[in-house]
Design an enzyme around this catalytic site. Structure first.
Site, PDB file in Angstrom:
ATOM      1  N   ASP A  14       0.825  -1.213   0.000  1.00  0.00           N
ATOM      2  CA  ASP A  14       0.000   0.000   0.000  1.00  0.00           C
ATOM      3  C   ASP A  14       0.861   1.265   0.000  1.00  0.00           C
ATOM      4  O   ASP A  14       1.981   1.261   0.522  1.00  0.00           O
ATOM      5  CB  ASP A  14      -0.923  -0.014   1.229  1.00  0.00           C
ATOM      6  CG  ASP A  14      -2.112   0.918   1.054  1.00  0.00           C
ATOM      7  OD1 ASP A  14      -2.350   1.389  -0.073  1.00  0.00           O
ATOM      8  OD2 ASP A  14      -2.802   1.172   2.060  1.00  0.00           O
ATOM      9  N   ARG A  27      -0.636   8.784 -10.245  1.00  0.00           N
ATOM     10  CA  ARG A  27      -0.701   7.589  -9.409  1.00  0.00           C
ATOM     11  C   ARG A  27      -0.068   6.378 -10.093  1.00  0.00           C
ATOM     12  O   ARG A  27       0.553   5.536  -9.444  1.00  0.00           O
ATOM     13  CB  ARG A  27      -2.151   7.281  -9.032  1.00  0.00           C
ATOM     14  CG  ARG A  27      -2.803   8.335  -8.152  1.00  0.00           C
ATOM     15  CD  ARG A  27      -4.247   7.954  -7.868  1.00  0.00           C
ATOM     16  NE  ARG A  27      -4.322   6.663  -7.202  1.00  0.00           N
ATOM     17  CZ  ARG A  27      -4.225   6.485  -5.884  1.00  0.00           C
ATOM     18  NH1 ARG A  27      -4.054   7.514  -5.085  1.00  0.00           N
ATOM     19  NH2 ARG A  27      -4.302   5.286  -5.373  1.00  0.00           N
ATOM     20  N   THR A  60     -10.846  -6.707  -4.843  1.00  0.00           N
ATOM     21  CA  THR A  60     -12.178  -6.689  -5.483  1.00  0.00           C
ATOM     22  C   THR A  60     -12.784  -5.285  -5.371  1.00  0.00           C
ATOM     23  O   THR A  60     -13.601  -4.903  -6.204  1.00  0.00           O
ATOM     24  CB  THR A  60     -13.124  -7.722  -4.836  1.00  0.00           C
ATOM     25  OG1 THR A  60     -13.024  -7.640  -3.414  1.00  0.00           O
ATOM     26  CG2 THR A  60     -12.790  -9.141  -5.264  1.00  0.00           C
ATOM     27  N   ASN A  62     -10.945  -2.487  -5.508  1.00  0.00           N
ATOM     28  CA  ASN A  62     -10.174  -1.542  -6.323  1.00  0.00           C
ATOM     29  C   ASN A  62     -10.797  -1.304  -7.706  1.00  0.00           C
ATOM     30  O   ASN A  62     -10.451  -0.316  -8.381  1.00  0.00           O
ATOM     31  CB  ASN A  62      -8.713  -2.004  -6.477  1.00  0.00           C
ATOM     32  CG  ASN A  62      -7.894  -1.871  -5.210  1.00  0.00           C
ATOM     33  OD1 ASN A  62      -6.964  -2.635  -4.965  1.00  0.00           O
ATOM     34  ND2 ASN A  62      -8.214  -0.890  -4.365  1.00  0.00           N
ATOM     35  N   ARG A 187      -4.932  -2.027   8.843  1.00  0.00           N
ATOM     36  CA  ARG A 187      -6.150  -2.801   8.613  1.00  0.00           C
ATOM     37  C   ARG A 187      -5.864  -3.876   7.572  1.00  0.00           C
ATOM     38  O   ARG A 187      -4.860  -3.822   6.865  1.00  0.00           O
ATOM     39  CB  ARG A 187      -7.299  -1.897   8.172  1.00  0.00           C
ATOM     40  CG  ARG A 187      -6.999  -1.042   6.966  1.00  0.00           C
ATOM     41  CD  ARG A 187      -8.208  -0.217   6.504  1.00  0.00           C
ATOM     42  NE  ARG A 187      -7.814   0.737   5.490  1.00  0.00           N
ATOM     43  CZ  ARG A 187      -7.512   2.022   5.729  1.00  0.00           C
ATOM     44  NH1 ARG A 187      -7.591   2.502   6.951  1.00  0.00           N
ATOM     45  NH2 ARG A 187      -7.134   2.817   4.750  1.00  0.00           N
TER      46      ARG A 187
HETATM   47  C1  IPE Z   1      -5.468  -2.653  -0.199  1.00  0.00           C
HETATM   48  O1  IPE Z   1      -5.134  -1.326  -0.371  1.00  0.00           O
HETATM   49  C2  IPE Z   1      -5.399  -3.356  -1.515  1.00  0.00           C
HETATM   50  C3  IPE Z   1      -4.078  -3.445  -2.115  1.00  0.00           C
HETATM   51  C4  IPE Z   1      -2.948  -3.063  -1.578  1.00  0.00           C
HETATM   52  C5  IPE Z   1      -4.056  -4.030  -3.431  1.00  0.00           C
HETATM   53  P1  IPE Z   1      -6.257  -0.193  -0.506  1.00  0.00           P
HETATM   54  O2  IPE Z   1      -5.530   1.090  -0.649  1.00  0.00           O
HETATM   55  O3  IPE Z   1      -7.202  -0.554  -1.591  1.00  0.00           O
HETATM   56  O4  IPE Z   1      -7.014  -0.324   0.878  1.00  0.00           O
HETATM   57  P2  IPE Z   1      -7.813   0.751   1.719  1.00  0.00           P
HETATM   58  O5  IPE Z   1      -8.811   1.370   0.784  1.00  0.00           O
HETATM   59  O6  IPE Z   1      -6.826   1.754   2.212  1.00  0.00           O
HETATM   60  O7  IPE Z   1      -8.428  -0.020   2.836  1.00  0.00           O
HETATM   61  C1  IPE Z   2      -1.639   0.215  -3.368  1.00  0.00           C
HETATM   62  O1  IPE Z   2      -1.393   1.576  -3.463  1.00  0.00           O
HETATM   63  C2  IPE Z   2      -1.836  -0.443  -4.707  1.00  0.00           C
HETATM   64  C3  IPE Z   2      -3.237  -0.697  -5.058  1.00  0.00           C
HETATM   65  C4  IPE Z   2      -4.242  -0.658  -4.226  1.00  0.00           C
HETATM   66  C5  IPE Z   2      -3.514  -1.036  -6.446  1.00  0.00           C
HETATM   67  P1  IPE Z   2      -2.580   2.627  -3.469  1.00  0.00           P
HETATM   68  O2  IPE Z   2      -2.958   2.904  -4.879  1.00  0.00           O
HETATM   69  O3  IPE Z   2      -3.685   2.174  -2.586  1.00  0.00           O
HETATM   70  O4  IPE Z   2      -1.854   3.882  -2.844  1.00  0.00           O
HETATM   71  P2  IPE Z   2      -2.454   4.892  -1.786  1.00  0.00           P
HETATM   72  O5  IPE Z   2      -2.938   4.083  -0.617  1.00  0.00           O
HETATM   73  O6  IPE Z   2      -3.569   5.627  -2.460  1.00  0.00           O
HETATM   74  O7  IPE Z   2      -1.312   5.784  -1.435  1.00  0.00           O
HETATM   75 MG    MG Z   3      -4.085   2.411  -0.619  1.00  0.00          MG
END
Ligand code: IPE
Ligand code: IPE
Ligand code: MG
Length: 234
Positions: A14, A27, A60, A62, A187
């Site tokens: 993350d 991003r 799922t 995302n 989490r």
């Molecule tokens: C969890 O990250 C999923 C992945 C790292 C692929 P998210 O960024 O989607 O999770 P939340 O929204 O912070 O819980």
């Molecule tokens: C994790 O990075 C990768 C995916 C969930 C695909 P994020 O895209 O969630 O990055 P942040 O949490 O927005 O910084």
């Molecule tokens: Mg994230």
């Protein structure tokens, strides 16, 4: 040096978006840097004697992100497979995917199946969780069980943890010993809900693209101090 090494490490990768934003980039640039971090991590796992690395790449949930980001990520997965299959084979890494494959673009699903077949005999493993949700995985297992029951193959009293566990996406994988989450969030975000029952957790503020050998060593050192009682006592 640490003595107790986890056999299976899972990572919630993350913070890619925040990493990019902090640099004034899109991003997707963060996701690309995330792939580089994953390749480095795979090497460190091998060095450390970690046999299985499972990484959460796309949940799922995302799919709800803007189409540009979702499409960019799907392309990134395809490119990763196209460019890295040879390297995985050379280095003896078994590649596999857990998740709802039917959600993926058909060409990507097909190339995943091909790499899985080509690398099936290797012991070191890289497991990519794509369109993965812990609840979806349990729902999919329940669907299989109900279908088997409807066909008269199983009775209610046959259902136990092994029977459910055997219907998950990769039933032969041992549960993760250590789950690392980067970027300061603490989490599970729907990752490996069934499998994490007795996993150890390690959280770090480091954003995934910045995850370093030192961060990994710190996670391993923390793991080595944990007393995994699993409901029993010393
Ligand atoms: C969890 O990250 C999923 C992945 C790292 C692929 P998210 O960024 O989607 O999770 P939340 O929204 O912070 O819980
Ligand atoms: C994790 O990075 C990768 C995916 C969930 C695909 P994020 O895209 O969630 O990055 P942040 O949490 O927005 O910084
Ligand atoms: Mg994230």
């Amino acid at each position: 040096m640490t003595t107790k090494i986890p056999n299976h490490v899972a990572v919630i990768m993350d913070g890619n978006g925040r990493w990019a934003l902090a640099r004034g980039k899109k991003r997707l640039a963060g996701h690309r840097a995330g792939v580089d971090a994953l390749e480095r991590m795979l090497g460190w796992c091998r060095d450390a004697g970690v046999k299985i690395l499972t990484v959460y790449a796309f949940s799922t949930e995302n799919w709800r992100r803007p189409a540009e980001e979702v499409n960019g990520l799907m392309k990134l997965f395809s490119t990763f497979i196209r460019l890295k299959t040879r390297k995985l084979m050379r280095e003896g890494v078994r590649f596999r995917v857990i998740g709802r494959r039917s959600d993926l673009p058909p060409a990507l699903a097909a190339s995943i199946a091909r790499v899985e077949e080509k690398t099936a005999s290797f012991e070191q493993q890289l497991v990519l969780a794509v369109s993965y949700g812990g609840r979806a995985e349990i729902v999919d297992a329940a669907r299989k069980l109900v279908a088997e029951a409807a066909a008269g193959q199983i009775r209610p009293e046959d259902v136990d943890e092994a029977l459910v566990g055997n219907r998950l996406y990769a039933p032969d994988l041992p549960d993760p010993d250590l789950i690392i989450r980067t970027s300061g969030e603490q989490r599970i975000s729907n990752f490996l809900l069934w499998e994490c029952a007795y996993s150890e957790f390690y959280f770090t503020d480091t954003l995934w693209p910045d995850f370093s050998r030192e961060d990994f060593d710190a996670a391993l050192a923390a793991y080595a101090t944990r007393d995994r009682r699993k409901g029993g006592h010393a």
